[in-house]
Design a protein around this motif. Structure first.
Motif, PDB file in Angstrom:
ATOM      1  N   ASP A  86       4.720   0.467  10.832  1.00  0.00           N
ATOM      2  CA  ASP A  86       3.420  -0.026  11.291  1.00  0.00           C
ATOM      3  C   ASP A  86       2.271   0.514  10.457  1.00  0.00           C
ATOM      4  OD1 ASP A  86       4.462  -1.406  13.729  1.00  0.00           O
ATOM      5  OD2 ASP A  86       5.090   0.640  14.197  1.00  0.00           O
ATOM      6  N   CYS A  87       2.546   1.543   9.672  1.00  0.00           N
ATOM      7  CA  CYS A  87       1.504   2.152   8.857  1.00  0.00           C
ATOM      8  C   CYS A  87       2.145   2.823   7.650  1.00  0.00           C
ATOM      9  CB  CYS A  87       0.719   3.188   9.683  1.00  0.00           C
ATOM     10  SG  CYS A  87      -0.633   4.002   8.800  1.00  0.00           S
ATOM     11  N   VAL A  88       1.501   2.683   6.501  1.00  0.00           N
ATOM     12  CA  VAL A  88       1.915   3.376   5.281  1.00  0.00           C
ATOM     13  C   VAL A  88       0.771   4.281   4.854  1.00  0.00           C
ATOM     14  CG1 VAL A  88       2.493   3.147   2.841  1.00  0.00           C
ATOM     15  CG2 VAL A  88       3.441   1.529   4.502  1.00  0.00           C
ATOM     16  N   MET A  89       1.103   5.549   4.636  1.00  0.00           N
ATOM     17  CA  MET A  89       0.095   6.522   4.218  1.00  0.00           C
ATOM     18  C   MET A  89       0.471   7.094   2.860  1.00  0.00           C
ATOM     19  SD  MET A  89      -1.121  10.027   6.094  1.00  0.00           S
ATOM     20  CE  MET A  89      -1.885  11.326   5.131  1.00  0.00           C
ATOM     21  N   PHE A  90      -0.458   7.035   1.913  1.00  0.00           N
ATOM     22  CA  PHE A  90      -0.233   7.603   0.596  1.00  0.00           C
ATOM     23  C   PHE A  90      -0.709   9.048   0.566  1.00  0.00           C
ATOM     24  CE2 PHE A  90      -1.133   3.011  -0.498  1.00  0.00           C
ATOM     25  CZ  PHE A  90       0.184   2.687  -0.779  1.00  0.00           C
ATOM     26  N   GLY A 109       0.798  -4.734  -3.058  1.00  0.00           N
ATOM     27  CA  GLY A 109       0.549  -4.515  -1.637  1.00  0.00           C
ATOM     28  C   GLY A 109      -0.014  -3.151  -1.311  1.00  0.00           C
ATOM     29  N   HIS A 110      -0.425  -2.399  -2.329  1.00  0.00           N
ATOM     30  CA  HIS A 110      -0.951  -1.050  -2.059  1.00  0.00           C
ATOM     31  C   HIS A 110      -2.195  -1.094  -1.177  1.00  0.00           C
ATOM     32  CE1 HIS A 110      -4.410  -1.452  -4.777  1.00  0.00           C
ATOM     33  NE2 HIS A 110      -3.600  -2.113  -5.582  1.00  0.00           N
ATOM     34  N   GLU A 111      -2.876  -2.233  -1.147  1.00  0.00           N
ATOM     35  CA  GLU A 111      -4.092  -2.343  -0.328  1.00  0.00           C
ATOM     36  C   GLU A 111      -3.801  -2.269   1.164  1.00  0.00           C
ATOM     37  OE1 GLU A 111      -2.687  -6.587  -1.231  1.00  0.00           O
ATOM     38  OE2 GLU A 111      -2.839  -4.660  -2.288  1.00  0.00           O
ATOM     39  N   PHE A 112      -2.536  -2.404   1.553  1.00  0.00           N
ATOM     40  CA  PHE A 112      -2.174  -2.316   2.969  1.00  0.00           C
ATOM     41  C   PHE A 112      -1.960  -0.875   3.425  1.00  0.00           C
ATOM     42  CE2 PHE A 112      -0.360  -6.617   1.829  1.00  0.00           C
ATOM     43  CZ  PHE A 112      -1.358  -7.333   2.467  1.00  0.00           C
ATOM     44  N   GLY A 113      -1.952   0.061   2.476  1.00  0.00           N
ATOM     45  CA  GLY A 113      -1.741   1.454   2.834  1.00  0.00           C
ATOM     46  C   GLY A 113      -3.043   2.186   3.098  1.00  0.00           C
ATOM     47  N   ILE A 114      -2.942   3.361   3.688  1.00  0.00           N
ATOM     48  CA  ILE A 114      -4.092   4.229   3.926  1.00  0.00           C
ATOM     49  C   ILE A 114      -3.856   5.558   3.215  1.00  0.00           C
ATOM     50  CG2 ILE A 114      -4.519   3.173   6.185  1.00  0.00           C
ATOM     51  CD1 ILE A 114      -3.460   5.850   7.417  1.00  0.00           C
ATOM     52  N   THR A 115      -4.869   6.400   3.200  1.00  0.00           N
ATOM     53  CA  THR A 115      -4.738   7.764   2.683  1.00  0.00           C
ATOM     54  C   THR A 115      -5.115   8.735   3.790  1.00  0.00           C
ATOM     55  OG1 THR A 115      -7.025   7.988   1.902  1.00  0.00           O
ATOM     56  CG2 THR A 115      -5.451   6.888   0.415  1.00  0.00           C
ATOM     57  N   SER A 116      -5.113  10.007   3.471  1.00  0.00           N
ATOM     58  CA  SER A 116      -5.512  11.016   4.454  1.00  0.00           C
ATOM     59  C   SER A 116      -6.955  10.794   4.907  1.00  0.00           C
ATOM     60  CB  SER A 116      -5.348  12.421   3.873  1.00  0.00           C
ATOM     61  OG  SER A 116      -6.073  12.556   2.655  1.00  0.00           O
ATOM     62  N   ASN A 117      -7.781  10.183   4.060  1.00  0.00           N
ATOM     63  CA  ASN A 117      -9.174   9.913   4.450  1.00  0.00           C
ATOM     64  C   ASN A 117      -9.244   9.021   5.684  1.00  0.00           C
ATOM     65  OD1 ASN A 117      -9.951  11.352   2.233  1.00  0.00           O
ATOM     66  ND2 ASN A 117     -10.785   9.616   1.097  1.00  0.00           N
ATOM     67  N   GLU A 118      -8.399   7.968   5.689  1.00  0.00           N
ATOM     68  CA  GLU A 118      -8.434   6.996   6.780  1.00  0.00           C
ATOM     69  C   GLU A 118      -7.585   7.419   7.979  1.00  0.00           C
ATOM     70  OE1 GLU A 118      -9.680   5.691   3.156  1.00  0.00           O
ATOM     71  OE2 GLU A 118      -7.500   5.793   3.481  1.00  0.00           O
ATOM     72  N   GLU A 152       8.102   0.073  -4.634  1.00  0.00           N
ATOM     73  CA  GLU A 152       8.227  -1.190  -5.356  1.00  0.00           C
ATOM     74  C   GLU A 152       7.286  -2.244  -4.794  1.00  0.00           C
ATOM     75  OE1 GLU A 152      12.379  -2.148  -5.172  1.00  0.00           O
ATOM     76  OE2 GLU A 152      12.881  -0.803  -6.845  1.00  0.00           O
ATOM     77  N   GLY A 153       6.885  -2.074  -3.523  1.00  0.00           N
ATOM     78  CA  GLY A 153       5.931  -3.013  -2.960  1.00  0.00           C
ATOM     79  C   GLY A 153       5.815  -2.902  -1.455  1.00  0.00           C
ATOM     80  N   ILE A 154       4.667  -3.385  -0.941  1.00  0.00           N
ATOM     81  CA  ILE A 154       4.428  -3.427   0.501  1.00  0.00           C
ATOM     82  C   ILE A 154       4.078  -4.873   0.858  1.00  0.00           C
ATOM     83  CG2 ILE A 154       3.073  -2.522   2.422  1.00  0.00           C
ATOM     84  CD1 ILE A 154       2.348  -0.131   0.648  1.00  0.00           C
ATOM     85  N   GLU A 155       4.780  -5.404   1.836  1.00  0.00           N
ATOM     86  CA  GLU A 155       4.555  -6.789   2.256  1.00  0.00           C
ATOM     87  C   GLU A 155       4.160  -6.815   3.727  1.00  0.00           C
ATOM     88  OE1 GLU A 155       7.124 -10.944   2.765  1.00  0.00           O
ATOM     89  OE2 GLU A 155       7.993  -9.219   1.722  1.00  0.00           O
ATOM     90  N   LYS A 156       3.044  -7.472   4.020  1.00  0.00           N
ATOM     91  CA  LYS A 156       2.597  -7.563   5.413  1.00  0.00           C
ATOM     92  C   LYS A 156       3.319  -8.699   6.104  1.00  0.00           C
ATOM     93  CE  LYS A 156      -1.482  -6.905   8.216  1.00  0.00           C
ATOM     94  NZ  LYS A 156      -2.913  -6.585   8.204  1.00  0.00           N
ATOM     95  N   GLN A 157       3.935  -8.403   7.244  1.00  0.00           N
ATOM     96  CA  GLN A 157       4.711  -9.382   7.995  1.00  0.00           C
ATOM     97  C   GLN A 157       3.809 -10.163   8.960  1.00  0.00           C
ATOM     98  OE1 GLN A 157       7.565  -9.214   6.364  1.00  0.00           O
ATOM     99  NE2 GLN A 157       8.971  -7.996   7.608  1.00  0.00           N
ATOM    100  N   ALA A 158       4.354 -11.241   9.500  1.00  0.00           N
ATOM    101  CA  ALA A 158       3.587 -12.090  10.420  1.00  0.00           C
ATOM    102  C   ALA A 158       3.143 -11.329  11.663  1.00  0.00           C
ATOM    103  CB  ALA A 158       4.418 -13.307  10.809  1.00  0.00           C
TER     104      ALA A 158
END
Length: 449
Positions: free
Chosen positions: A257-261, A152-161, A234-240
């Motif tokens: 509502d947001c995950v930032m790496f 689920g890492h694709e649901f996160g953002i970085t400082s760039n975004e 361990e993981g990120i899961e997008k909810q309904a």
């Protein structure tokens, strides 16, 4: 040099690449520089410049609250508009990027807005298919945020975004404990987000003075920022409903509502043709260079975050200057990495130069530590219970200053001048003999006992 199309070809037009190209051209070299994204690099486009402007904007949250104690009639429903701030920030970024272009143009540097890859020690292929040659090549492609490989890492953002979010998230989880993580934690908290910071270890800002970073942790927690230590993704899961459920070790899952790496940065060395040219990399993928910024290939050099040295914009600029002066200016120059000051634009700011207390004790054994733990005058009248802390670490035998570290309002601005004294090798006596500038926070530097 006439056997080549250029005397110098720079790949990456950030702070280091721009300085190297400009100075080399001023020394009479024929210079071209390629950039696949935007001129200005990380610092100008998606790093220190826009981030510092967000920090300024965030500070108004506390300043407006404090203003009431200073007689200002600030309405209780004072509203903040994220789009207004980011729009103005982007305008400033555009202005600086154009200024970089103007500078290069005025020095007759050919700017090529294409991706460039090495095909050999002196040859480059552009994205358009055009191939050029250069006697010297400088790699200044910088680094990018590291993204964990958890499900689920694709649901996160970085400082760039982070600069391009549509709005301030109500709940944000920031992964990491370095300067980027703590700076954005303070920014989003001041803008009204519920901030949770998680880290794989039990420390924040490793490498900074322990007492100073502990003070930041205390103040941040007091402000309402949550910290979860010894927590590995361990993981990120997008909810309904669009929210994100984050699972981690040693802690219960959390919905945000947001995950930032903000888990470190990776040198941009992939797909540059470094293998074809024979350029050696370190275990972490950075270009290995010597004291003169030269790689394992005599004609290829590298500066800035793409190497394994200090990842700071002023350091990259100095490296670019030293390279150009050495190769094209007949002025051999090497960068001195001793006593490089650094700052964390957290809330409040941290800044330091030289050895920390633990580093000084390990190296010198006998040290003297002078401390000033005080409540800034502005905080007193504002009713803000936030204390500043300044530390001076000295050699126990000579009283030579080995390091200065501080946390408090405008710490970075104050430390810049103090860093000169540490770099010059002054003693505590020089500070004691200097008359205090009253009433200021900086006067505590000459009053410590």
């Amino acid at each position: 040099m006439t056997d080549y199309d250029y005397d110098l070809f720079v790949i990456g037009i950030g702070s280091g690449g721009t300085r190297a190209a400009r100075v080399a051209a001023a020394h009479g070299a024929r210079v071209a520089a390629a950039e696949e994204y935007r001129v200005g690099g990380t610092c100008v486009i998606r790093g220190c410049v826009p981030k510092k402007l967000l920090v300024y904007g965030a500070h108004f949250a506390e300043d407006l609250m404090d203003a009431r104690r200073f007689g200002w009639d600030v309405p209780a429903d004072c509203k903040f508009d994220w789009k207004t701030l980011t729009g103005n920030v982007f305008e400033e970024v555009d202005r600086i990027s154009k200024a970089y272009n103007t500078t290069l143009d005025s020095h007759k540097v050919e700017v090529i807005n294409e991706r460039a890859e090495l095909t050999g020690p002196n040859s480059i292929r552009l994205a358009s298919g055009r191939e050029v040659t250069s006697k010297y090549i400088l790699i200044a492609t910088g680094a990018r945020p590291h993204i964990p490989t958890c499900p689920g890492h694709e649901f996160g953002i970085t400082s760039n975004e982070a600069f391009h979010l549509e709005s301030v998230p109500k709940r944000i989880l920031i992964a990491g404990a370095g300067y980027i993580a703590n700076e954005f934690a303070g920014i989003f908290h001041e803008f009204g987000a519920k901030v949770t910071l998680i880290n794989r270890s039990d420390q924040i800002l490793r490498g900074y003075d322990e007492q100073i970073r502990d003070r930041l942790l205390q103040i941040s927690m007091m402000k309402g920022i949550d910290f979860r230590f010894n927590a590995k993704f361990e993981g990120i899961e997008k909810q309904a409903d669009g929210s994100l459920k984050v699972s981690m070790s040693n802690h219960a899952p959390i919905e945000v509502d947001c995950v930032m790496f903000a888990t470190g940065r990776v040198p941009n060395t992939e797909n540059l043709g470094l293998d074809a040219a024979g350029v050696e990399l370190t275990e972490k993928g950075a270009i290995r260079v010597d004291e003169d910024n030269r790689s394992s290939v005599p004609s290829i050099f590298a500066v800035g975050d793409v190497t394994d040295r200090i990842q700071l914009t002023p350091v990259a600029i100095r490296e670019g200057q030293a390279f150009a002066d050495t190769i094209f200016g007949n002025k051999p120059t090497r960068v001195d990495y001793h006593c490089v000051p650094a700052a964390v634009f957290s809330h409040p700011q941290m800044a330091g130069v030289g050895l920390t207390e633990s580093q000084a004790k390990q190296k010198y054994g006998s040290v003297k530590v002078y401390v000033s733990d005080f409540r800034p005058m502005k905080n007193v009248l504002a009713g803000r219970n936030e204390r500043a802390l300044y530390k001076m670490i000295c050699d126990g035998e000579t009283n030579k200053i080995l390091g200065i570290h501080m946390i408090g309002p405008e710490a970075a601005e104050i430390l810049q001048a103090a860093a000169v004294a540490v770099k010059a090798g002054l003693t505590k006596d020089a500070f004691d003999q200097t008359v205090a500038l009253h009433p200021t926070m900086a006067e505590e530097l000459v009053l410590m006992k």
